[in-house]
Design an enzyme around this catalytic site. Structure first.
Site: not given
Length: 296
Positions: A2-3
């Protein structure tokens, strides 16, 4: 992994349930995730009221009334879900199948608030996520944060700042943008998108965007705008909704349908009049998706 937009989405999804609630108990179902939990983690949290949720880079931060801060990282497959009231299931529809195996529910925050009891459950099949504890007055000096660059969502990220970071560097632009010491929380997906939006090659030396006086060239001005816009668009859409990402309320964002190059290898470039084909190359072991025909 996840960014930043995914972590921001999780933070916003958790906040209505967690902010103002008291942690009755933090139930740990194993002694560790990627790292062991801090000593006396559950005992320190018990009875504390949650003051606020925030984010730094890709880290979720939960501030408690006694000055402690829970630092959480989702790793590759971590997600939170909320169970509140009489409903045992998380509300919301799912675009991708999600794991429901309780053996991967590793941390359960039992909460009490004016809205009643709730459980916030951290599920992580691969256990690459982790949680740590710090004091608010020392958190900026924590090993996770002390070397981080500016946030791509803040006013401090401008072309002049990046010019100072990139001056004299022969490092490829893609690598310079992924360096967390330059920009905090910017990851592979959104670097590819920002480079495409600004029409810049990922192979271009970072220093080529800085003029002889150390100031930003017009291309760096364009890149800075593209970074801020692509992150803002992704946050507004609820994150990129990659396979392992789940919003806290159970729903998924659909920014991936707006990707212009990422995950579009072999497709026609979307730049009007380009006529090129999106290609994938490997830089320092990471995939870079770009159009080799239209960059400056």
């Amino acid at each position: 992994m996840p960014e930043l937009p995914e972590v921001e989405t999780v933070k916003r999804g958790l906040a209505p349930t967690m902010e103002g609630a008291v942690i009755v108990n933090a139930e740990l179902r194993r002694p560790d995730l990627r790292f062991p939990f801090p000593v006396n983690f559950s005992a320190t949290l018990a009875g504390q009221r949650i003051v606020s949720l925030s984010r730094r880079a890709k880290y979720l931060m939960i501030d408690l009334e006694a000055g402690d801060v829970i630092i959480a990282h989702l790793g590759m497959s971590g997600s939170f879900r909320i169970e509140q009231g009489a409903l045992p299931a998380t509300p919301g529809g799912f675009h991708h199948p999600r794991g429901k195996d309780e053996k991967h529910d590793h941390v359960i925050f039992h909460l009490e608030s004016a809205a009643g009891p709730a459980r916030v459950i951290y599920n992580d099949p691969r256990r690459f996520g982790f949680m740590d504890l710090a004091r608010r007055e020392t958190v900026s000096a924590h090993a996770f944060f002390r070397a981080l660059g500016e946030e791509p969502t803040g006013n401090a990220l401008d072309a002049a700042y990046l010019a100072g970071r990139f001056a004299g560097k022969a490092q490829p632009l893609k690598a310079a943008l992924l360096d967390q010491k330059n920009i905090a929380g910017l990851g592979n997906i959104y670097v590819c998108e920002a480079l495409w939006r600004s029409g810049l090659s990922p192979l271009k030396p970072a220093g080529a965007l800085v003029d002889s006086q150390g100031g930003p060239r017009p291309e760096l001005q364009d890149l800075t705008v593209a970074i801020r816009e692509v992150i803002a668009d992704a946050i507004a859409a609820g994150g990129s909704s990659l396979k392992d990402h789940i919003q806290a309320d159970g729903s998924l964002g659909y920014f991936q349908h707006s990707f212009s190059v990422y995950d579009r290898e072999g497709e026609a470039c979307r730049t009007p009049g380009c006529g090129g084909t999106v290609a994938r190359i490997v830089q320092a072991g990471r995939s870079t998706v770009h159009c080799p025909r239209c960059p400056k």
